[in-house]
Design a protein around this motif. Structure first.
Motif, PDB file in Angstrom:
ATOM      1  N   ALA A   1       0.833  -1.203   0.000  1.00  0.00           N
ATOM      2  CA  ALA A   1       0.000   0.000   0.000  1.00  0.00           C
ATOM      3  C   ALA A   1       0.867   1.252   0.000  1.00  0.00           C
ATOM      4  CB  ALA A   1      -0.927  -0.002   1.206  1.00  0.00           C
ATOM      5  N   ILE A   2       1.929   1.240   0.789  1.00  0.00           N
ATOM      6  CA  ILE A   2       2.840   2.384   0.836  1.00  0.00           C
ATOM      7  C   ILE A   2       3.530   2.589  -0.506  1.00  0.00           C
ATOM      8  CG2 ILE A   2       5.013   3.214   1.847  1.00  0.00           C
ATOM      9  CD1 ILE A   2       4.052   1.886   4.493  1.00  0.00           C
ATOM     10  N   CYS A   3       3.917   1.485  -1.138  1.00  0.00           N
ATOM     11  CA  CYS A   3       4.619   1.568  -2.429  1.00  0.00           C
ATOM     12  C   CYS A   3       3.680   1.881  -3.586  1.00  0.00           C
ATOM     13  CB  CYS A   3       5.354   0.259  -2.723  1.00  0.00           C
ATOM     14  SG  CYS A   3       6.736  -0.016  -1.618  1.00  0.00           S
ATOM     15  N   GLY A   4       2.399   1.813  -3.356  1.00  0.00           N
ATOM     16  CA  GLY A   4       1.439   2.106  -4.414  1.00  0.00           C
ATOM     17  C   GLY A   4       1.313   0.993  -5.439  1.00  0.00           C
ATOM     18  N   ALA A   5       1.527  -0.234  -5.014  1.00  0.00           N
ATOM     19  CA  ALA A   5       1.474  -1.364  -5.943  1.00  0.00           C
ATOM     20  C   ALA A   5       0.040  -1.853  -6.109  1.00  0.00           C
ATOM     21  CB  ALA A   5       2.367  -2.496  -5.444  1.00  0.00           C
ATOM     22  N   MET A   6      -0.844  -0.970  -6.467  1.00  0.00           N
ATOM     23  CA  MET A   6      -2.236  -1.342  -6.700  1.00  0.00           C
ATOM     24  C   MET A   6      -2.376  -1.791  -8.152  1.00  0.00           C
ATOM     25  SD  MET A   6      -3.247  -0.917  -3.721  1.00  0.00           S
ATOM     26  CE  MET A   6      -4.993  -1.151  -3.823  1.00  0.00           C
ATOM     27  N   PRO A   7      -3.335  -2.632  -8.456  1.00  0.00           N
ATOM     28  CA  PRO A   7      -3.445  -3.201  -9.791  1.00  0.00           C
ATOM     29  C   PRO A   7      -3.449  -2.168 -10.918  1.00  0.00           C
ATOM     30  CG  PRO A   7      -5.049  -4.209  -8.325  1.00  0.00           C
ATOM     31  CD  PRO A   7      -4.375  -3.112  -7.569  1.00  0.00           C
ATOM     32  N   SER A   8      -4.107  -1.054 -10.715  1.00  0.00           N
ATOM     33  CA  SER A   8      -4.206  -0.077 -11.795  1.00  0.00           C
ATOM     34  C   SER A   8      -2.962   0.805 -11.904  1.00  0.00           C
ATOM     35  CB  SER A   8      -5.435   0.806 -11.571  1.00  0.00           C
ATOM     36  OG  SER A   8      -5.311   1.489 -10.336  1.00  0.00           O
ATOM     37  N   ALA A   9      -2.087   0.779 -10.917  1.00  0.00           N
ATOM     38  CA  ALA A   9      -0.937   1.669 -10.888  1.00  0.00           C
ATOM     39  C   ALA A   9       0.291   1.086 -11.599  1.00  0.00           C
ATOM     40  CB  ALA A   9      -0.576   2.002  -9.444  1.00  0.00           C
ATOM     41  N   ARG A  10       0.282  -0.174 -11.939  1.00  0.00           N
ATOM     42  CA  ARG A  10       1.460  -0.817 -12.505  1.00  0.00           C
ATOM     43  C   ARG A  10       1.111  -1.526 -13.813  1.00  0.00           C
ATOM     44  NH1 ARG A  10       5.304  -0.500  -8.938  1.00  0.00           N
ATOM     45  NH2 ARG A  10       6.688  -1.768 -10.178  1.00  0.00           N
ATOM     46  N   ALA A  11       2.049  -1.479 -14.759  1.00  0.00           N
ATOM     47  CA  ALA A  11       1.869  -2.220 -15.995  1.00  0.00           C
ATOM     48  C   ALA A  11       2.223  -3.691 -15.796  1.00  0.00           C
ATOM     49  CB  ALA A  11       2.745  -1.622 -17.093  1.00  0.00           C
ATOM     50  N   GLU A  12       3.139  -3.963 -14.865  1.00  0.00           N
ATOM     51  CA  GLU A  12       3.562  -5.329 -14.569  1.00  0.00           C
ATOM     52  C   GLU A  12       3.307  -5.615 -13.098  1.00  0.00           C
ATOM     53  OE1 GLU A  12       7.601  -6.052 -15.598  1.00  0.00           O
ATOM     54  OE2 GLU A  12       7.367  -5.354 -17.651  1.00  0.00           O
ATOM     55  N   PRO A  13       3.201  -6.892 -12.736  1.00  0.00           N
ATOM     56  CA  PRO A  13       3.003  -7.221 -11.321  1.00  0.00           C
ATOM     57  C   PRO A  13       4.203  -6.795 -10.473  1.00  0.00           C
ATOM     58  CG  PRO A  13       2.699  -9.167 -12.707  1.00  0.00           C
ATOM     59  CD  PRO A  13       3.212  -8.074 -13.586  1.00  0.00           C
ATOM     60  N   PHE A  14       3.945  -6.520  -9.202  1.00  0.00           N
ATOM     61  CA  PHE A  14       4.995  -6.255  -8.229  1.00  0.00           C
ATOM     62  C   PHE A  14       5.677  -7.593  -7.978  1.00  0.00           C
ATOM     63  CE2 PHE A  14       6.702  -5.558  -3.994  1.00  0.00           C
ATOM     64  CZ  PHE A  14       7.173  -4.260  -4.066  1.00  0.00           C
ATOM     65  N   LYS A  15       6.998  -7.662  -8.169  1.00  0.00           N
ATOM     66  CA  LYS A  15       7.725  -8.939  -8.140  1.00  0.00           C
ATOM     67  C   LYS A  15       8.373  -9.185  -6.782  1.00  0.00           C
ATOM     68  CE  LYS A  15       8.400  -8.826 -13.047  1.00  0.00           C
ATOM     69  NZ  LYS A  15       9.269  -8.451 -14.128  1.00  0.00           N
ATOM     70  N   ILE A  16       7.915 -10.268  -6.141  1.00  0.00           N
ATOM     71  CA  ILE A  16       8.405 -10.681  -4.831  1.00  0.00           C
ATOM     72  C   ILE A  16       9.074 -12.045  -4.981  1.00  0.00           C
ATOM     73  CG2 ILE A  16       7.736 -11.293  -2.470  1.00  0.00           C
ATOM     74  CD1 ILE A  16       5.213  -9.546  -2.909  1.00  0.00           C
ATOM     75  N   VAL A  17      10.187 -12.238  -4.277  1.00  0.00           N
ATOM     76  CA  VAL A  17      10.846 -13.541  -4.237  1.00  0.00           C
ATOM     77  C   VAL A  17      10.911 -13.998  -2.785  1.00  0.00           C
ATOM     78  CG1 VAL A  17      13.014 -14.801  -4.601  1.00  0.00           C
ATOM     79  CG2 VAL A  17      12.233 -13.169  -6.316  1.00  0.00           C
ATOM     80  N   GLY A  18      10.383 -15.185  -2.524  1.00  0.00           N
ATOM     81  CA  GLY A  18      10.548 -15.827  -1.223  1.00  0.00           C
ATOM     82  C   GLY A  18      11.853 -16.596  -1.270  1.00  0.00           C
ATOM     83  N   PHE A  19      12.825 -16.187  -0.449  1.00  0.00           N
ATOM     84  CA  PHE A  19      14.173 -16.753  -0.478  1.00  0.00           C
ATOM     85  C   PHE A  19      14.468 -17.372   0.879  1.00  0.00           C
ATOM     86  CE2 PHE A  19      18.823 -16.466  -0.174  1.00  0.00           C
ATOM     87  CZ  PHE A  19      19.200 -17.012  -1.380  1.00  0.00           C
ATOM     88  N   GLY A  20      14.484 -18.694   0.946  1.00  0.00           N
ATOM     89  CA  GLY A  20      14.683 -19.314   2.241  1.00  0.00           C
ATOM     90  C   GLY A  20      14.939 -20.801   2.170  1.00  0.00           C
ATOM     91  N   ASP A  21      14.514 -21.488   3.232  1.00  0.00           N
ATOM     92  CA  ASP A  21      14.742 -22.925   3.378  1.00  0.00           C
ATOM     93  C   ASP A  21      13.436 -23.691   3.136  1.00  0.00           C
ATOM     94  OD1 ASP A  21      13.320 -22.562   5.797  1.00  0.00           O
ATOM     95  OD2 ASP A  21      15.168 -22.307   6.936  1.00  0.00           O
ATOM     96  N   SER A  22      13.265 -24.825   3.804  1.00  0.00           N
ATOM     97  CA  SER A  22      12.086 -25.665   3.580  1.00  0.00           C
ATOM     98  C   SER A  22      10.780 -24.960   3.942  1.00  0.00           C
ATOM     99  CB  SER A  22      12.196 -26.966   4.369  1.00  0.00           C
ATOM    100  OG  SER A  22      12.332 -26.699   5.751  1.00  0.00           O
ATOM    101  N   LEU A  23      10.832 -23.996   4.868  1.00  0.00           N
ATOM    102  CA  LEU A  23       9.620 -23.253   5.216  1.00  0.00           C
ATOM    103  C   LEU A  23       9.122 -22.437   4.023  1.00  0.00           C
ATOM    104  CD1 LEU A  23      10.671 -22.054   8.775  1.00  0.00           C
ATOM    105  CD2 LEU A  23       9.159 -23.968   8.187  1.00  0.00           C
ATOM    106  N   THR A  24      10.048 -21.897   3.260  1.00  0.00           N
ATOM    107  CA  THR A  24       9.689 -21.164   2.042  1.00  0.00           C
ATOM    108  C   THR A  24       9.404 -22.134   0.905  1.00  0.00           C
ATOM    109  OG1 THR A  24      11.040 -19.261   2.681  1.00  0.00           O
ATOM    110  CG2 THR A  24      10.506 -19.464   0.350  1.00  0.00           C
ATOM    111  N   ALA A  25      10.234 -23.165   0.786  1.00  0.00           N
ATOM    112  CA  ALA A  25      10.106 -24.123  -0.324  1.00  0.00           C
ATOM    113  C   ALA A  25       8.780 -24.877  -0.293  1.00  0.00           C
ATOM    114  CB  ALA A  25      11.271 -25.108  -0.302  1.00  0.00           C
ATOM    115  N   GLY A  26       8.210 -25.043   0.907  1.00  0.00           N
ATOM    116  CA  GLY A  26       6.957 -25.790   1.017  1.00  0.00           C
ATOM    117  C   GLY A  26       7.181 -27.279   1.141  1.00  0.00           C
TER     118      GLY A  26
END
Length: 144
Positions: free
Chosen positions: A16-41
């Motif tokens: 919300a602070i970054c303004g990553a609302m659907p209409s505000a961006r041409a591309e999705p906001f890109k997040i990477v989960g970087f971790g161990d088995s808790l992230t890997a699933g």
């Protein structure tokens, strides 16, 4: 509040602070989960892991996001540091850094874990990638 809910709530505030609302961006906001088995699933079925569930929850709230899974079961902070550069692609806007549990379980010195995490944070800062550092409590039977 549960760990997963805390992470999701923190991300929603961040987006919300970054303004990553659907209409505000041409591309999705890109997040990477970087971790161990808790992230890997580890041990979970398709679409049941942390990154899949987080992406679904954020999209359900109207956020245009893409959450990639860069979790490796059994990974330590040393392993994470070694693979950071090629595991977090250019264009990533946020990394959820979740490492250290396996360091604890293997008896790695907290000083080494801290140094590795600091190096990862520095590398991501140099790349101008925001970081959400996920912590955990150490098992009390291992000492301070």
């Amino acid at each position: 509040m549960s760990f997963k809910r805390s992470i999701a709530a923190g991300l929603m505030v961040f987006l919300a602070i970054c303004g990553a609302m659907p209409s505000a961006r041409a591309e999705p906001f890109k997040i990477v989960g970087f971790g161990d088995s808790l992230t890997a699933g580890y041990g979970l079925g398709p679409d049941q892991g942390f990154t899949d569930r987080l992406q679904a929850a954020l999209r359900a709230k109207g956020h245009d996001v893409s959450v990639a899974n860069a979790g490796v079961s059994g990974d330590t902070t040393s392993g994470g540091l070694a693979r950071l550069d090629w595991s977090v692609p250019d264009g990533t806007q946020l990394v959820i850094l979740e490492l250290g549990a396996n360091d604890m379980l293997r008896g790695v010195s907290p000083d080494i874990t801290r140094k590795n995490l600091d190096e990862m944070l520095s590398k991501l800062k140099q790349r101008k990638i925001a970081v959400l550092l996920a912590g955990m409590r150490a098992a009390p039977n291992l000492g301070p």
